[in-house]
Design a protein around this motif. Structure first.
Motif, mmCIF file in Angstrom:
data_model
loop_
_atom_site.group_PDB
_atom_site.id
_atom_site.type_symbol
_atom_site.label_atom_id
_atom_site.label_comp_id
_atom_site.label_asym_id
_atom_site.label_seq_id
_atom_site.Cartn_x
_atom_site.Cartn_y
_atom_site.Cartn_z
ATOM 1 N N LEU A 1 0.816 -1.209 0.000
ATOM 2 C CA LEU A 1 0.000 0.000 0.000
ATOM 3 C C LEU A 1 0.853 1.264 0.000
ATOM 4 O O LEU A 1 0.435 2.296 -0.531
ATOM 5 C CB LEU A 1 -0.933 -0.008 1.214
ATOM 6 N N THR A 2 2.045 1.206 0.584
ATOM 7 C CA THR A 2 2.934 2.369 0.561
ATOM 8 C C THR A 2 3.479 2.608 -0.840
ATOM 9 O O THR A 2 3.507 3.750 -1.328
ATOM 10 C CB THR A 2 4.098 2.179 1.549
ATOM 11 N N VAL A 3 3.892 1.541 -1.500
ATOM 12 C CA VAL A 3 4.455 1.662 -2.851
ATOM 13 C C VAL A 3 3.430 2.216 -3.829
ATOM 14 O O VAL A 3 3.777 2.945 -4.768
ATOM 15 C CB VAL A 3 4.969 0.278 -3.325
ATOM 16 N N THR A 4 2.174 1.905 -3.614
ATOM 17 C CA THR A 4 1.134 2.352 -4.555
ATOM 18 C C THR A 4 0.395 3.604 -4.074
ATOM 19 O O THR A 4 -0.602 3.987 -4.696
ATOM 20 C CB THR A 4 0.099 1.229 -4.752
ATOM 21 N N GLY A 5 0.884 4.271 -3.018
ATOM 22 C CA GLY A 5 0.124 5.389 -2.483
ATOM 23 C C GLY A 5 0.872 6.689 -2.276
ATOM 24 O O GLY A 5 0.341 7.594 -1.621
ATOM 25 N N TRP A 6 2.097 6.837 -2.834
ATOM 26 C CA TRP A 6 2.879 8.052 -2.579
ATOM 27 C C TRP A 6 2.785 9.069 -3.703
ATOM 28 O O TRP A 6 3.218 10.223 -3.549
ATOM 29 C CB TRP A 6 4.349 7.679 -2.388
ATOM 30 N N MET A 7 2.195 8.712 -4.847
ATOM 31 C CA MET A 7 2.314 9.546 -6.040
ATOM 32 C C MET A 7 1.592 10.884 -5.938
ATOM 33 O O MET A 7 2.070 11.901 -6.440
ATOM 34 C CB MET A 7 1.810 8.773 -7.260
ATOM 35 N N ARG A 8 0.432 10.917 -5.305
ATOM 36 C CA ARG A 8 -0.320 12.178 -5.201
ATOM 37 C C ARG A 8 0.421 13.201 -4.346
ATOM 38 O O ARG A 8 0.396 14.399 -4.632
ATOM 39 C CB ARG A 8 -1.721 11.913 -4.646
ATOM 40 N N TYR A 9 1.086 12.726 -3.300
ATOM 41 C CA TYR A 9 1.907 13.641 -2.514
ATOM 42 C C TYR A 9 3.019 14.240 -3.378
ATOM 43 O O TYR A 9 3.333 15.436 -3.262
ATOM 44 C CB TYR A 9 2.545 12.910 -1.333
ATOM 45 N N ALA A 10 3.624 13.405 -4.207
ATOM 46 C CA ALA A 10 4.733 13.875 -5.041
ATOM 47 C C ALA A 10 4.269 14.963 -6.004
ATOM 48 O O ALA A 10 4.956 15.973 -6.201
ATOM 49 C CB ALA A 10 5.343 12.698 -5.815
ATOM 50 N N ARG A 11 3.115 14.795 -6.604
ATOM 51 C CA ARG A 11 2.613 15.794 -7.548
ATOM 52 C C ARG A 11 2.313 17.122 -6.849
ATOM 53 O O ARG A 11 2.618 18.191 -7.377
ATOM 54 C CB ARG A 11 1.374 15.266 -8.259
ATOM 55 N N VAL A 12 1.689 17.041 -5.673
ATOM 56 C CA VAL A 12 1.376 18.270 -4.940
ATOM 57 C C VAL A 12 2.663 18.972 -4.511
ATOM 58 O O VAL A 12 2.806 20.200 -4.666
ATOM 59 C CB VAL A 12 0.492 17.947 -3.719
ATOM 60 N N ALA A 13 3.613 18.213 -3.962
ATOM 61 C CA ALA A 13 4.872 18.807 -3.512
ATOM 62 C C ALA A 13 5.636 19.416 -4.673
ATOM 63 O O ALA A 13 6.206 20.518 -4.557
ATOM 64 C CB ALA A 13 5.725 17.751 -2.815
ATOM 65 N N ARG A 14 5.660 18.742 -5.813
ATOM 66 C CA ARG A 14 6.366 19.283 -6.981
ATOM 67 C C ARG A 14 5.704 20.573 -7.460
ATOM 68 O O ARG A 14 6.387 21.553 -7.784
ATOM 69 C CB ARG A 14 6.374 18.261 -8.110
ATOM 70 N N GLY A 15 4.373 20.570 -7.545
ATOM 71 C CA GLY A 15 3.679 21.759 -8.033
ATOM 72 C C GLY A 15 3.938 22.975 -7.164
ATOM 73 O O GLY A 15 4.228 24.066 -7.670
ATOM 74 N N ILE A 16 3.843 22.804 -5.842
ATOM 75 C CA ILE A 16 4.078 23.928 -4.938
ATOM 76 C C ILE A 16 5.550 24.320 -4.944
ATOM 77 O O ILE A 16 5.899 25.507 -4.887
ATOM 78 C CB ILE A 16 3.606 23.577 -3.520
ATOM 79 N N GLY A 17 6.431 23.320 -5.058
ATOM 80 C CA GLY A 17 7.859 23.622 -5.109
ATOM 81 C C GLY A 17 8.235 24.422 -6.340
ATOM 82 O O GLY A 17 9.007 25.385 -6.264
ATOM 83 N N LEU A 18 7.678 24.061 -7.484
ATOM 84 C CA LEU A 18 7.967 24.799 -8.711
ATOM 85 C C LEU A 18 7.398 26.213 -8.660
ATOM 86 O O LEU A 18 8.029 27.166 -9.145
ATOM 87 C CB LEU A 18 7.395 24.047 -9.922
#
Length: 264
Positions: free
Chosen positions: A131-148
């Motif tokens: 469940l961890t391997v298949t559940g981190w992607m949405r956090y990555a997109r949000v963090a990248r968007g705000i970071g950029l």
């Protein structure tokens, strides 16, 4: 809003103190008392092995809600790290991180989790990993968007010119702005983790007997669904109420943050 707070508080209370409130040992087998209806000391009845359903529900809360918290927290840490690396690591790091994110997003989360858990074998560790391997992607997109979006702000540029490392910039300048949005995402992913844990438990890939978990209880009760449907109704209600409470809390938090942003 108050009802949402009450529901979430009850869920958290049961996850922490539920086993202490259990009137019986959840693994104690009592065959002569099997499939008893709610009565007397068996407030919610007993299962096919004579075990007290209420006690198993209270103990199962720690497994279902506790494991969901661990899974969603690990996903938050991994996804935020990947997103910040993509935002601050340059074009190559951004391309690699986002292609990896897109690759994981291409597969249905639950199907991928079932496959991973099936390959690794039925265990609690496999459940958490899948469940961890298949559940981190949405956090990555949000963090990248705000970071950029924050990369070209004046205080970030000044920090770079002052020689501050990318890690320090992410720690002091990006994380504070990330936390509100990631908290909202985290509540939704926590609810999805509860569903995922219960689903994998129902399929036999979750917490293994004799330890009680809501999905595993549904699996054990399916054979007697017609003769004693309450066996499936109780753990099913626990899953539904928990997921509903957390989703409502996430919606309320999102609205509160939107109002605060509009005022500022």
């Amino acid at each position: 809003m108050r009802s949402v707070i009450v529901l979430v508080t009850v869920c958290l209370f049961l996850a922490v103190f539920g086993p202490m409130l259990a009137p019986h040992d959840p693994t104690n087998i009592n065959i002569p008392n099997r499939l008893s209806p709610p009565r007397g000391e068996w407030l919610l009845g007993t299962d096919a092995l004579g075990r007290d359903i209420l006690s198993r529900l209270l103990h199962g809360a720690r497994w279902s809600l506790g494991l969901a918290f661990v899974v969603s927290l690990l996903g938050l840490i991994i996804g935020t790290t990947v997103g910040l690396i993509a935002a601050q690591g340059g074009r190559l790091a951004d391309w690699i991180a986002m292609r990896a994110t897109d690759t994981f997003l291409a597969f249905p989360e639950l199907v991928a989790a079932v496959v991973i858990a099936g390959v690794l074998g039925a265990s609690t560790a496999s459940l958490i990993f899948a469940l961890t391997v298949t559940g981190w992607m949405r956090y990555a997109r949000v963090a990248r968007g705000i970071g950029l979006s924050g990369s070209n702000r004046g205080y970030v540029i000044q920090a770079r010119l002052a020689g501050m490392s990318p890690l320090a910039i992410a720690r002091w300048h990006f994380l504070p702005s990330l936390l509100p949005s990631l908290t909202v995402v985290w509540t939704g992913m926590l609810a999805r983790a509860i569903l995922g844990i219960s689903t994998l438990g129902f399929l036999g890939f979750g917490v293994q007997p004799p330890m009680p978990e809501w999905g595993t209880m549904l699996l054990d009760a399916r054979i007697h669904m017609r003769s004693t449907p309450l066996q499936m109704i109780w753990p099913g209600l626990c899953v539904v109420i928990s997921v509903l409470a957390i989703n409502l809390a996430g919606d309320a938090l999102r609205d509160a943050l939107a109002e605060q942003g509009a005022k500022t």
